[in-house]
Design a protein around this motif. Structure first.
Motif, PDB file in Angstrom:
ATOM      1  N   PRO A 221       3.488   4.142  11.416  1.00 29.90           N
ATOM      2  CA  PRO A 221       3.723   2.729  11.128  1.00 29.90           C
ATOM      3  C   PRO A 221       3.061   2.193   9.871  1.00 29.90           C
ATOM      4  O   PRO A 221       3.278   1.043   9.518  1.00 29.90           O
ATOM      5  CB  PRO A 221       3.123   2.030  12.355  1.00 29.90           C
ATOM      6  CG  PRO A 221       1.994   2.920  12.743  1.00 29.90           C
ATOM      7  CD  PRO A 221       2.462   4.326  12.450  1.00 29.90           C
ATOM      8  N   GLY A 222       2.216   2.989   9.152  1.00 24.70           N
ATOM      9  CA  GLY A 222       1.611   2.465   7.942  1.00 24.70           C
ATOM     10  C   GLY A 222       0.505   3.359   7.421  1.00 24.70           C
ATOM     11  O   GLY A 222      -0.064   4.172   8.168  1.00 24.70           O
ATOM     12  N   VAL A 223       0.197   3.219   6.129  1.00 21.69           N
ATOM     13  CA  VAL A 223      -0.823   4.065   5.512  1.00 21.69           C
ATOM     14  C   VAL A 223      -2.214   3.450   5.612  1.00 21.69           C
ATOM     15  O   VAL A 223      -3.204   4.130   5.382  1.00 21.69           O
ATOM     16  CB  VAL A 223      -0.491   4.346   4.030  1.00 21.69           C
ATOM     17  CG1 VAL A 223       0.832   5.069   3.907  1.00 21.69           C
ATOM     18  CG2 VAL A 223      -0.473   3.056   3.207  1.00 21.69           C
TER      19      VAL A 223
ATOM     20  N   THR B 110       8.474   2.493  -2.929  1.00 22.03           N
ATOM     21  CA  THR B 110       8.543   1.448  -1.902  1.00 22.03           C
ATOM     22  C   THR B 110       7.290   1.514  -1.037  1.00 22.03           C
ATOM     23  O   THR B 110       7.069   2.497  -0.327  1.00 22.03           O
ATOM     24  CB  THR B 110       9.785   1.627  -1.022  1.00 22.03           C
ATOM     25  OG1 THR B 110      10.954   1.601  -1.840  1.00 22.03           O
ATOM     26  CG2 THR B 110       9.871   0.511   0.010  1.00 22.03           C
ATOM     27  N   PRO B 111       6.452   0.473  -1.087  1.00 31.09           N
ATOM     28  CA  PRO B 111       5.192   0.520  -0.346  1.00 31.09           C
ATOM     29  C   PRO B 111       5.330   0.015   1.078  1.00 31.09           C
ATOM     30  O   PRO B 111       6.333  -0.610   1.447  1.00 31.09           O
ATOM     31  CB  PRO B 111       4.314  -0.444  -1.153  1.00 31.09           C
ATOM     32  CG  PRO B 111       5.294  -1.494  -1.608  1.00 31.09           C
ATOM     33  CD  PRO B 111       6.590  -0.748  -1.886  1.00 31.09           C
ATOM     34  N   ASP B 112       4.308   0.260   1.883  1.00 33.92           N
ATOM     35  CA  ASP B 112       4.153  -0.475   3.136  1.00 33.92           C
ATOM     36  C   ASP B 112       3.721  -1.893   2.768  1.00 33.92           C
ATOM     37  O   ASP B 112       2.908  -2.090   1.866  1.00 33.92           O
ATOM     38  CB  ASP B 112       3.077   0.161   4.008  1.00 33.92           C
ATOM     39  CG  ASP B 112       3.493   1.503   4.587  1.00 33.92           C
ATOM     40  OD1 ASP B 112       4.677   1.870   4.461  1.00 33.92           O
ATOM     41  OD2 ASP B 112       2.632   2.190   5.156  1.00 33.92           O
ATOM     42  N   THR B 113       4.259  -2.881   3.469  1.00 35.49           N
ATOM     43  CA  THR B 113       3.937  -4.275   3.183  1.00 35.49           C
ATOM     44  C   THR B 113       3.344  -4.936   4.421  1.00 35.49           C
ATOM     45  O   THR B 113       3.933  -4.881   5.507  1.00 35.49           O
ATOM     46  CB  THR B 113       5.197  -5.051   2.745  1.00 35.49           C
ATOM     47  OG1 THR B 113       5.746  -4.434   1.574  1.00 35.49           O
ATOM     48  CG2 THR B 113       4.849  -6.498   2.428  1.00 35.49           C
TER      49      THR B 113
ATOM     50  N   SER C 133       3.246  -9.583   9.951  1.00 30.90           N
ATOM     51  CA  SER C 133       4.283  -8.548   9.992  1.00 30.90           C
ATOM     52  C   SER C 133       3.830  -7.334   9.207  1.00 30.90           C
ATOM     53  O   SER C 133       2.971  -7.421   8.312  1.00 30.90           O
ATOM     54  CB  SER C 133       5.603  -9.072   9.412  1.00 30.90           C
ATOM     55  OG  SER C 133       5.487  -9.320   8.023  1.00 30.90           O
ATOM     56  N   ILE C 134       4.410  -6.184   9.561  1.00 30.11           N
ATOM     57  CA  ILE C 134       4.201  -4.937   8.822  1.00 30.11           C
ATOM     58  C   ILE C 134       5.569  -4.313   8.591  1.00 30.11           C
ATOM     59  O   ILE C 134       6.339  -4.130   9.537  1.00 30.11           O
ATOM     60  CB  ILE C 134       3.314  -3.936   9.589  1.00 30.11           C
ATOM     61  CG1 ILE C 134       1.922  -4.528   9.857  1.00 30.11           C
ATOM     62  CG2 ILE C 134       3.192  -2.633   8.805  1.00 30.11           C
ATOM     63  CD1 ILE C 134       1.043  -3.625  10.710  1.00 30.11           C
ATOM     64  N   GLN C 135       5.854  -4.007   7.344  1.00 32.45           N
ATOM     65  CA  GLN C 135       7.113  -3.341   7.004  1.00 32.45           C
ATOM     66  C   GLN C 135       6.790  -2.007   6.350  1.00 32.45           C
ATOM     67  O   GLN C 135       6.128  -1.949   5.318  1.00 32.45           O
ATOM     68  CB  GLN C 135       7.939  -4.199   6.044  1.00 32.45           C
ATOM     69  CG  GLN C 135       9.269  -3.564   5.655  1.00 32.45           C
ATOM     70  CD  GLN C 135      10.100  -4.470   4.766  1.00 32.45           C
ATOM     71  OE1 GLN C 135       9.856  -5.669   4.672  1.00 32.45           O
ATOM     72  NE2 GLN C 135      11.090  -3.893   4.098  1.00 32.45           N
TER      73      GLN C 135
ATOM     74  N   ALA D 147       0.822  -1.210   0.000  1.00 33.50           N
ATOM     75  CA  ALA D 147       0.000   0.000   0.000  1.00 33.50           C
ATOM     76  C   ALA D 147       0.853   1.255   0.000  1.00 33.50           C
ATOM     77  O   ALA D 147       1.911   1.303   0.639  1.00 33.50           O
ATOM     78  CB  ALA D 147      -0.919   0.007   1.222  1.00 33.50           C
ATOM     79  N   VAL D 148       0.374   2.266  -0.733  1.00 32.84           N
ATOM     80  CA  VAL D 148       0.970   3.604  -0.700  1.00 32.84           C
ATOM     81  C   VAL D 148      -0.159   4.620  -0.658  1.00 32.84           C
ATOM     82  O   VAL D 148      -1.315   4.300  -0.925  1.00 32.84           O
ATOM     83  CB  VAL D 148       1.856   3.880  -1.935  1.00 32.84           C
ATOM     84  CG1 VAL D 148       3.067   2.969  -1.962  1.00 32.84           C
ATOM     85  CG2 VAL D 148       1.055   3.767  -3.227  1.00 32.84           C
ATOM     86  N   SER D 149       0.167   5.831  -0.342  1.00 28.16           N
ATOM     87  CA  SER D 149      -0.806   6.913  -0.415  1.00 28.16           C
ATOM     88  C   SER D 149      -1.043   7.292  -1.872  1.00 28.16           C
ATOM     89  O   SER D 149      -0.139   7.214  -2.708  1.00 28.16           O
ATOM     90  CB  SER D 149      -0.305   8.133   0.356  1.00 28.16           C
ATOM     91  OG  SER D 149      -0.119   7.838   1.720  1.00 28.16           O
ATOM     92  N   GLY D 150      -2.286   7.678  -2.182  1.00 28.86           N
ATOM     93  CA  GLY D 150      -2.586   8.143  -3.532  1.00 28.86           C
ATOM     94  C   GLY D 150      -2.929   7.034  -4.501  1.00 28.86           C
ATOM     95  O   GLY D 150      -3.471   5.992  -4.124  1.00 28.86           O
TER      96      GLY D 150
END
Length: 255
Positions: free
Chosen positions: A207-209, A183-186, A198-200, A169-172
Motif C-alpha cells: 500500500p505504500g513506500v 508516478t509516486p505514492d501520494t 487518503s493514500i494513493q 514518495a518513491v523508493s530511492g
C-alpha cells in the motif's frame, strides 16, 4: 570568499549564496536535518563568466569538500532568482548527483553555465529576465543515498485546500517525482489533527513506500517550514538511515 559553509548562510545571504543556499542555511538554523555542505559563492560565478575559475578557486573548492569527509557529492545550482513566490525556475538549472572529487570542480562550473541553457533562456524571457546575467552560486553537499524520497507540500496543491498537506514518495533518490517521470505514492493529511485523509499508490509498491512514522516526520518538517517562512512550502526530502533530510524548500507557486 570563494566557499562558505551552509550553516553560516541565512535568508539574507541570497546575493552571495543564491536562493537555494541561503534557504538551506536558514533551514539548518531551525534545527532541521540538512546534508552537510558549502556554497560556492556568486563571486566565483563572476570569475567564471570572465573566462573560467582560477587554480585558487579550484583549490578552495577541493579544500571545502575535504571537510565533508565523504567521497561522493551532490552538486546543485543556486541562482539568485530561483525559488521565488512567483517564479520557481524549477528544473531550469543543473543538478549533479553522486559526483566524485576528481570531477567536482568541473560539475560546479557546469552548474554555473546552467543559465546559458536554452530552457533557462526561454523561461527567463517569459519572466523578462536575461538568464545569462543571473548570478549562479552552487551548493555542494555530502551525497546521501535514501531508501525513500520525494516532495511535500504544506497545502494541497491540487485542490488549493490549505487545511491539508500532501506528500509524494518513491523508493530511492526521488528524481522521478521532481521531474515528473515517475508516478509516486501520494499521501494527503489533515493539518488540523495530522490524520491520513487518503493514500494513493503509485508504481513502487502497495500500500505504500512510507512508514507511518516517517510520513509524520516529513509532515512535521514541512509544517515547521511553513510556519517559519510564513507561506505554503514545497519541500524536497529524502529518508536515509532513519533521518528525514530536507534537500530544499521553496514557496508554492501554484496558488
Amino acid at each position: 570568499m570563494y566557499t562558505i559553509s551552509l550553516d553560516k548562510m541565512r535568508s539574507s545571504n541570497k546575493d552571495r549564496a543564491g536562493a537555494k543556499g541561503a534557504t538551506l542555511g536558514e533551514i539548518i538554523s531551525l534545527g532541521l536535518p540538512v546534508p552537510p555542505g558549502f556554497v560556492v559563492t556568486t563571486e566565483v560565478w563572476e570569475e567564471w563568466r570572465e573566462g573560467g575559475v582560477s587554480a585558487e578557486v579550484a583549490h578552495a573548492i577541493e579544500t571545502a569538500s575535504d571537510l565533508l569527509k565523504t567521497e561522493r557529492f551532490a552538486v546543485r545550482s543556486s541562482a539568485t532568482v530561483e525559488d521565488g513566490s512567483d517564479s520557481a525556475w524549477a528544473g531550469q538549472f543543473r543538478t549533479f548527483l553522486d559526483v566524485d572529487q576528481e570531477h567536482l570542480v568541473a560539475k560546479v562550473c557546469e552548474c554555473m553555465a546552467s543559465a546559458l541553457l536554452p530552457g533557462a533562456r526561454a523561461y527567463g524571457e517569459q519572466k523578462s529576465v536575461r538568464a545569462e546575467n543571473v548570478p549562479v552560486a552552487v551548493v555542494v553537499q555530502a551525497m546521501i543515498h535514501p531508501a525513500t524520497a520525494g516532495v511535500a507540500f504544506s497545502m494541497n496543491p491540487v485542490t488549493g485546500n490549505r487545511d491539508q498537506a500532501l506528500i509524494e514518495a518513491v523508493s530511492g533518490l526521488g528524481l522521478g517525482v521532481v521531474d515528473g517521470t515517475q508516478t509516486p505514492d501520494t499521501y494527503i493529511f489533515s493539518k488540523l489533527d495530522r490524520s491520513v485523509v487518503s493514500i494513493q499508490s503509485g508504481v513502487d509498491s502497495s500500500p505504500g513506500v512510507l512508514q507511518g512514522a516517517h510520513a509524520q516526520d516529513i509532515l512535521q518538517h514541512v509544517l515547521t517550514l511553513e510556519a517559519h517562512f510564513g507561506c505554503p512550502q514545497d519541500m524536497e526530502w529524502a529518508y536515509a538511515h532513519e533521518v528525514c533530510w530536507v534537500l530544499q524548500s521553496r514557496p508554492v507557486t501554484t496558488l
